[in-house]
Write a protein that holds these residues in place. Structure first.
Motif, PDB file in Angstrom:
ATOM      1  N   PRO A 393      30.902  48.540  40.058  1.00  0.00           N
ATOM      2  CA  PRO A 393      30.566  49.341  38.882  1.00  0.00           C
ATOM      3  C   PRO A 393      31.777  50.108  38.344  1.00  0.00           C
ATOM      4  O   PRO A 393      32.574  50.657  39.108  1.00  0.00           O
ATOM      5  N   GLY A 394      31.911  50.091  37.017  1.00  0.00           N
ATOM      6  CA  GLY A 394      32.988  50.839  36.382  1.00  0.00           C
ATOM      7  C   GLY A 394      34.344  50.169  36.437  1.00  0.00           C
ATOM      8  O   GLY A 394      35.368  50.790  36.118  1.00  0.00           O
ATOM      9  N   LEU A 395      34.403  48.880  36.808  1.00  0.00           N
ATOM     10  CA  LEU A 395      35.687  48.198  36.954  1.00  0.00           C
ATOM     11  C   LEU A 395      36.500  48.215  35.659  1.00  0.00           C
ATOM     12  O   LEU A 395      37.724  48.387  35.694  1.00  0.00           O
ATOM     13  N   SER A 396      35.852  48.056  34.520  1.00  0.00           N
ATOM     14  CA  SER A 396      36.578  48.000  33.240  1.00  0.00           C
ATOM     15  C   SER A 396      37.431  49.242  33.028  1.00  0.00           C
ATOM     16  O   SER A 396      38.545  49.165  32.487  1.00  0.00           O
ATOM     17  N   ARG A 397      36.925  50.395  33.447  1.00  0.00           N
ATOM     18  CA  ARG A 397      37.668  51.645  33.246  1.00  0.00           C
ATOM     19  C   ARG A 397      38.870  51.764  34.183  1.00  0.00           C
ATOM     20  O   ARG A 397      39.728  52.622  33.991  1.00  0.00           O
ATOM     21  N   MET A 398      38.918  50.917  35.211  1.00  0.00           N
ATOM     22  CA  MET A 398      40.020  50.983  36.186  1.00  0.00           C
ATOM     23  C   MET A 398      41.209  50.121  35.779  1.00  0.00           C
ATOM     24  O   MET A 398      42.277  50.211  36.389  1.00  0.00           O
ATOM     25  N   VAL A 399      41.033  49.277  34.756  1.00  0.00           N
ATOM     26  CA  VAL A 399      42.057  48.304  34.400  1.00  0.00           C
ATOM     27  C   VAL A 399      43.145  48.937  33.549  1.00  0.00           C
ATOM     28  O   VAL A 399      42.875  49.558  32.522  1.00  0.00           O
ATOM     29  N   GLU A 400      44.380  48.760  33.995  1.00  0.00           N
ATOM     30  CA  GLU A 400      45.544  49.260  33.255  1.00  0.00           C
ATOM     31  C   GLU A 400      46.124  48.181  32.353  1.00  0.00           C
ATOM     32  O   GLU A 400      46.442  48.419  31.192  1.00  0.00           O
ATOM     33  N   LYS A 401      46.267  46.963  32.888  1.00  0.00           N
ATOM     34  CA  LYS A 401      46.777  45.828  32.130  1.00  0.00           C
ATOM     35  C   LYS A 401      46.091  44.561  32.618  1.00  0.00           C
ATOM     36  O   LYS A 401      45.543  44.531  33.716  1.00  0.00           O
ATOM     37  N   CYS A 402      46.151  43.520  31.783  1.00  0.00           N
ATOM     38  CA  CYS A 402      45.539  42.245  32.163  1.00  0.00           C
ATOM     39  C   CYS A 402      46.355  41.096  31.602  1.00  0.00           C
ATOM     40  O   CYS A 402      46.820  41.155  30.457  1.00  0.00           O
ATOM     41  N   TYR A 403      46.539  40.061  32.429  1.00  0.00           N
ATOM     42  CA  TYR A 403      47.235  38.850  32.021  1.00  0.00           C
ATOM     43  C   TYR A 403      46.290  37.674  32.282  1.00  0.00           C
ATOM     44  O   TYR A 403      45.849  37.470  33.408  1.00  0.00           O
ATOM     45  N   ALA A 404      45.980  36.920  31.229  1.00  0.00           N
ATOM     46  CA  ALA A 404      44.992  35.841  31.359  1.00  0.00           C
ATOM     47  C   ALA A 404      45.650  34.482  31.226  1.00  0.00           C
ATOM     48  O   ALA A 404      46.605  34.291  30.464  1.00  0.00           O
ATOM     49  N   SER A 405      45.125  33.512  31.988  1.00  0.00           N
ATOM     50  CA  SER A 405      45.607  32.134  31.910  1.00  0.00           C
ATOM     51  C   SER A 405      44.417  31.191  31.812  1.00  0.00           C
ATOM     52  O   SER A 405      43.306  31.519  32.239  1.00  0.00           O
ATOM     53  N   THR A 406      44.664  30.011  31.257  1.00  0.00           N
ATOM     54  CA  THR A 406      43.626  29.003  31.038  1.00  0.00           C
ATOM     55  C   THR A 406      44.125  27.655  31.568  1.00  0.00           C
ATOM     56  O   THR A 406      45.276  27.531  31.999  1.00  0.00           O
ATOM     57  N   PRO A 407      43.286  26.610  31.510  1.00  0.00           N
ATOM     58  CA  PRO A 407      43.781  25.281  31.895  1.00  0.00           C
ATOM     59  C   PRO A 407      45.002  24.827  31.101  1.00  0.00           C
ATOM     60  O   PRO A 407      45.821  24.050  31.604  1.00  0.00           O
ATOM     61  N   LEU A 408      45.169  25.327  29.885  1.00  0.00           N
ATOM     62  CA  LEU A 408      46.365  24.994  29.113  1.00  0.00           C
ATOM     63  C   LEU A 408      47.619  25.522  29.798  1.00  0.00           C
ATOM     64  O   LEU A 408      48.676  24.884  29.776  1.00  0.00           O
ATOM     65  N   THR A 409      47.502  26.693  30.403  1.00  0.00           N
ATOM     66  CA  THR A 409      48.631  27.272  31.137  1.00  0.00           C
ATOM     67  C   THR A 409      49.005  26.378  32.299  1.00  0.00           C
ATOM     68  O   THR A 409      50.187  26.089  32.532  1.00  0.00           O
ATOM     69  N   TRP A 410      47.994  25.929  33.057  1.00  0.00           N
ATOM     70  CA  TRP A 410      48.238  25.034  34.196  1.00  0.00           C
ATOM     71  C   TRP A 410      48.882  23.734  33.717  1.00  0.00           C
ATOM     72  O   TRP A 410      49.804  23.228  34.340  1.00  0.00           O
ATOM     73  N   ARG A 411      48.374  23.193  32.616  1.00  0.00           N
ATOM     74  CA  ARG A 411      48.932  21.933  32.103  1.00  0.00           C
ATOM     75  C   ARG A 411      50.409  22.095  31.760  1.00  0.00           C
ATOM     76  O   ARG A 411      51.234  21.246  32.120  1.00  0.00           O
ATOM     77  N   ASP A 412      50.758  23.181  31.097  1.00  0.00           N
ATOM     78  CA  ASP A 412      52.117  23.326  30.598  1.00  0.00           C
ATOM     79  C   ASP A 412      53.115  23.719  31.677  1.00  0.00           C
ATOM     80  O   ASP A 412      54.286  23.351  31.604  1.00  0.00           O
ATOM     81  N   TYR A 413      52.668  24.463  32.682  1.00  0.00           N
ATOM     82  CA  TYR A 413      53.600  24.887  33.732  1.00  0.00           C
ATOM     83  C   TYR A 413      53.632  23.915  34.906  1.00  0.00           C
ATOM     84  O   TYR A 413      54.663  23.787  35.570  1.00  0.00           O
ATOM     85  N   ASN A 414      52.524  23.247  35.195  1.00  0.00           N
ATOM     86  CA  ASN A 414      52.455  22.371  36.366  1.00  0.00           C
ATOM     87  C   ASN A 414      52.339  20.892  36.028  1.00  0.00           C
ATOM     88  O   ASN A 414      52.185  20.072  36.937  1.00  0.00           O
ATOM     89  N   SER A 415      52.372  20.545  34.747  1.00  0.00           N
ATOM     90  CA  SER A 415      52.185  19.146  34.321  1.00  0.00           C
ATOM     91  C   SER A 415      50.892  18.575  34.887  1.00  0.00           C
ATOM     92  O   SER A 415      50.843  17.430  35.342  1.00  0.00           O
TER      93      SER A 415
END
Length: 488
Positions: A393-415
């Motif tokens: 509970p209340g996790l959203s208020r604890m977040v300072e920064k967030c970095y998100a990745s998707t399958p596109l990230t995996w494709r481009d960095y790991n082929s």
């Protein structure tokens, strides 16, 4: 210069093969197209913090267990491993109730039987199956009998309570759940070692990569980054080496590919050994889905570290929630072991993301995907947070920064084709086309990595041993698996 072995790709499988073969006296060179080693074990840094991409926890590292024997041999047991809670290393929340997975087969049964007393005998039968998975040898008929059975059909025939089936499957975000096709062996192997013992690493997966790379170099092996292989050179039906995109040629008597099989065989331009039917078969293989990951930096002193994973589902539909169009229906919450103190600083939220959800951006590059892509990541992050708050509970208020990745990230960095998280999709209905051997139709070309028999740290390590067995002999591998080696 000519080498005994060229290894293409520096994922876990490629590094293990290079380490073992260089230790055995072979001259080895590893070629990595990226500037950074590690494949799915790569991590990245932001504002002084290191974030993992594909590694979160591992099972079977206690003394006497199989992965402990392998990692001891590889020199990886000296890393700062951190054992997770014995009374609940994984916790599955479905609706308003939470179920703990206890370490050890007997405690595992006792803990879940307290919630499902009528299913005690079925739970005992289930752990017998898990232990059978640990005992069978790679390449044996026992493995393929387990591969040929659907995991979902097995669970339905073993258990009467649909909720228990969902609970037992609830920690399986470390594989792709598909009712019709997921083999029982993949499911059982992906769960059994964690019940034996579960561990996190105090630090990033780069520690594993660095330890393997250091020994490769100490053994006289070479590792070259930013070396993109574009052609496998075959002469007179045998591998002769590889050619990189910058024109460099590395000759070798053996080539081991740690990249996707479809990409591997695309690099064989002319061949006396590869039939067109084989090429079509490999290029037509389906890939498992990818993952959306929201890596959180938490405000200091806001969340105490918890020594387990949390798996949270909106509904009791663990096998199908990723197919729903109504938003994120399930999420894994993984907490990074703090460098010091009792409070967490980093938290990962993961949920499956099929490639179809990324198609509109498939022709874009990193940092050039546009505002709609950014908005999609923000929406997915918010939905993951909303679901995770059922357990925190209340996790959203604890977040300072967030970095998100998707399958596109995996494709481009790991082929990785389709941004797949688990490699080629294994299908119990079609083993011949989906479960691959290290051997290929071209002599002196071998495969390794998660696209063959198994994914995950243990699966890839086991597969790498099988690849090395083609060179060093089966007895060499059996000695690693069956005997506790001397500590260094």
């Amino acid at each position: 210069m000519r080498y005994d072995v060229v290894v293409i790709g520096s994922g876990l499988g490629g590094l293990i093969c290079a380490q073992l073969l260089s230790r055995a006296g072979r001259s080895v060179i590893v070629l990595e197209r990226q500037a950074q080693l590690g494949g799915c074990l790569q991590s990245y840094r932001r504002n002084g913090l290191s974030f993992d991409t594909g590694f979160h926890y591992v099972g079977g590292l206690a003394e006497g267990q199989r992965l402990h024997r392998i990692f001891e041999h590889l020199g990886l047991m000296s890393l700062p491993w951190h054992r997770m809670d014995a009374d609940g290393f994984d916790q599955v929340t479905i609706g308003s109730k939470t179920y703990a997975f206890a370490e050890g087969y007997k405690p595992f049964v006792e803990t879940l039987a307290a919630h499902f007393p009528k299913e005690r005998r079925a739970l005992e039968s289930y752990v017998d199956t898990l232990q059978q998975t640990e005992r069978v040898a790679f390449g044996s008929s026992d493995i393929f009998s387990l591969y040929g059975m659907s995991a979902y059909d097995y669970l339905k025939s073993t258990f009467h309570d649909p909720l228990l089936i969902n609970v037992l499957s609830g920690t399986a975000l470390k594989m792709e759940l598909r009712e019709q096709s997921l083999p029982l062996f993949t499911f059982a192997h992906g769960n059994s070692s964690y019940i034996q013992s579960s561990w996190r690493l105090k630090g990033s997966g780069e520690l594993i990569v660095g330890a393997l790379a250091d020994e490769i170099r100490a053994n006289g092996g070479e590792i070259v980054t930013q070396a993109e292989v574009e052609e496998l050179i075959e002469r007179d039906g045998r591998m002769e080496g590889v050619r990189c995109s910058d024109g460099r040629v590395f000759e070798a008597g053996l080539v081991i590919s740690d990249i996707h099989p479809a990409l591997t065989f695309q690099m064989v331009k002319e061949s006396r050994c590869l039939k067109e039917l084989f090429r079509r078969r490999i290029s037509a293989m389906e890939n498992s889905f990818g993952m959306f990951t929201a890596s959180m930096v938490l405000k200091p002193q806001t969340l105490r570290y918890f020594n387990h994973n949390k798996f949270v589902y909106a509904k009791p539909n663990v096998w199908t929630f990723h197919e729903d169009a109504g938003g994120v229906g399930g999420v894994m919450v993984s907490c990074r072991v703090p460098e010091d103190g009792d409070y967490a600083r980093q938290l990962d939220l993961l949920t499956p993301m099929p490639w179809e959800h990324c198609l509109r951006w498939k022709d874009t590059a990193v940092c050039r995907r546009g505002d709609e892509y950014v908005a999609m990541k923000e929406r997915m992050t918010a939905e993951c947070l909303q679901l995770a708050e059922r357990a925190i509970p209340g996790l959203s208020r604890m977040v300072e920064k967030c970095y998100a990745s998707t399958p596109l990230t995996w494709r481009d960095y790991n082929s990785t084709p389709d941004g797949s998280a688990y490699g080629v999709r294994k299908d119990c209905r079609n083993l011949v086309l989906t479960v691959l051997s290290p051997r290929t139709p071209i002599p002196q070309l071998l495969l390794t990595g998660q696209n063959l028999m198994l994914h995950g740290l243990e699966g890839v390590a086991m597969t790498a041993l099988q690849t090395c067995a083609e060179v060093l002999g089966k007895e060499y591998v059996e000695n690693i698996l069956c005997c506790e080696v001397e500590r260094r």
